[in-house]
Design an enzyme around this catalytic site. Sequence first.
Site: not given
Ligand code: HDD
Length: 710
Positions: A88, A161, A352, A375
């Site tokens: 993202h 999402n 988060h 997060y």
């Molecule tokens: Fe995630 C970012 C949505 C599963 C780990 N995720 C992130 C963002 C969105 C989502 C919208 C961007 C937020 C922003 O604009 O800063 N993610 C989802 C959805 C998931 C999902 C809808 C499943 C239903 N994500 C998911 C899993 C993991 C992560 C299973 C880790 C185990 N996601 C992250 C992250 C991010 C992230 C690595 C990258 C940057 C951040 O968090 O701040 O932690």
Amino acid sequence: MSEKNSPSEAAGTHTLDRGNSNAKLDQLERWREDATGEALTSNTGVKVADNQNTLKAGERGPSLLEDFLMREKITHFDHERIPERVVHARGSAAHGYFQVYEPLAELTCADFLNHPEKKTPVFVRFSTVQGPRGSADTVRDVRGFATKFYTDEGNFDLVGNNMPVFFIQDAIKFPDFVHAVKPEPHNEIPTGQSAHDTFWDFVSLQPESAHMVLWAMSDRGIPVAYRAMQGFGVHTFRLVNAAGRSVFVKFHWRPVSGVYSLVWDEAQKLAGKDPDFNRRQLWEDIESGDYPEWELGLQVIPEEDEHKFDFDLLDPTKLVPEELVPVRVVGKMVLNRNPDNFFAETEQAAFHIGHVVPGIDFSNDPLLQGRLFSYTDTQLLRLGGPNFNEIPINRPLCPFHNNNRDAPHRQTINKGRAAYEPNSIDGGWPKETPPAASGGGFVSYPEPMSGVKLRKRADSFGDHFSQARLFWNSMAPHEKEHIIAAYSFELGKVERREIRERQVNQILANIDPLLATRVAQNLGLPAPAGGTVAPLQTALEKSPALSQANLLSGNIRSRKVAILVADGANVDDISHIIGVLNSEGATAKVIGPSSAPVKTSDGNTLVPDATLEGLPSIAFDAVFVPAGAEAAKALLANGAALHYLLEAYKHLKAIALCGEAADLRAQLHLEADEGLLNAAKAEDLCADLVKAMAQHRVWAREPKAKAIPA
Ligand code: HDD
């Protein structure tokens, strides 16, 4: 930009009220105001006398290390970047507010869901998943839809999402999935695309991804605009009321503008011609006062119904069909303010899934549970330590006090001596708040727990194809064609035959025979003999709520129309159509052969907003050409104008041609249809134009339009 002189003035430049189309430049400069009239200083406040030259030993001599001003400036610059989000990374955001329609006390004690009079501030960031920070907006991908509610009881982040399901069922698979979809590690190709071997290798070996991949290959993977997307919290959450009673809930965002998408050829071209397409529209719509809006919807499932479905509520690869549990619309979100500084707000925003408030709680979805860890962890790296919640965009608007102290970039200057609890020195403050009907402390829902420690996926998570089939069966014919084309395109880019075969034979063949056969044909593979998994009996054959064909708003609010002009263009047609579009909440831009003013039929001049090449038809929802023999002749002789119309036709857009402009249609050999309109003057066709635009595309034209070269 149009000039603002009155049409009655001798110079004769038209003032056409184009509604929202002109960016308000004065407002765009608002952020400079605080620095206006102030001296340029160093970070320590020393006024700078010369910001042009480094301190040197002689005019042509070497630079001196002593130059603390130059060193500070360059050092700051050298450290400007923080790690982009691992997923993202590419996104855009806006401020706004949320307001609940009526108190939801029977469901939740969350304060912001109980006070219709309160406007809760929000910050929403939309994103793509795969590409880096500078990648294009319109690639085929899932879109993130993350909302931070700054409630009076603390921040609640709904990090969702634009699709209601996910690729994997357990968070421990997330790094594998992301490594597979990201650009391949040896050459970092492709950017912003899933059309490559490692992605399809992974998903063809991981059948739980079948449902979500189908969503990504559908038109949902290429939305026209953020405001044209639904949002989903994906997981099942809990709501808890003041009496401690809990229900399961799925969160939905429903765009007031309706749900609609680009067509693939358009999406690819936009990625080159305007990589900021979605970002720009969000920004411009807000600047012009055309605020994007969504309604918040809840699907509420009583605890006792947890096991009544033919899927597991805790499985994030499943949705709850709206035909089984209707969505209750409970409030509205309006985005009405652009950020002042992209880095400080959009880039530093830390969402988060674990930011919840009393009245909202988690379920045991194993993907959700893993996200609760990830997060915080990622912000520690990205934002440099545990004080990321002190950054203005992340800071709660309600008071916050605790005994967390120090660490990098601490901004709060805590006073007093007792940074521990219990204490008697500061009277025991800050103190715990017992749970209460309103304003109480957070208590986790006391769900009874028991179990053996083990690593095992529940059997109830084992059906990977029924809901993929439900989605496929629910698509309109044109949506099915787009899905077939998307799989064929993506798998066509896969170099290894065995991956293509596996996806067709072991995944698509288990979803639907027609889908599998058509994709196999396009890839030159033998049609699969049949599925490898026996289909299960499920409650529903179809879910009409899943088809975008059923999710249009019925109006043309916020749609954009190009008005093609050349010397001699009929001014009455132009004025009339702009009036009609503005009254419908749509906007128009005048597109000329060049940026030079064109002469209109009444002898006055009109300054185009953009040129044919500067704002191609892919940036619009429809094209309008006013009458005028001279103008029609000029456009007929202009290859760029002909291409403009041809491309709009190919992309199934409404096209309205007045008077002599009909010659353009004849020249291009285009057959009239419900969206390709002719009439003597604008008045006679604008109602049909509005109707055609409200349908979003002329789908009936698609088979014919395919024959036209791109
Ligand atoms: Fe995630 C970012 C949505 C599963 C780990 N995720 C992130 C963002 C969105 C989502 C919208 C961007 C937020 C922003 O604009 O800063 N993610 C989802 C959805 C998931 C999902 C809808 C499943 C239903 N994500 C998911 C899993 C993991 C992560 C299973 C880790 C185990 N996601 C992250 C992250 C991010 C992230 C690595 C990258 C940057 C951040 O968090 O701040 O932690």
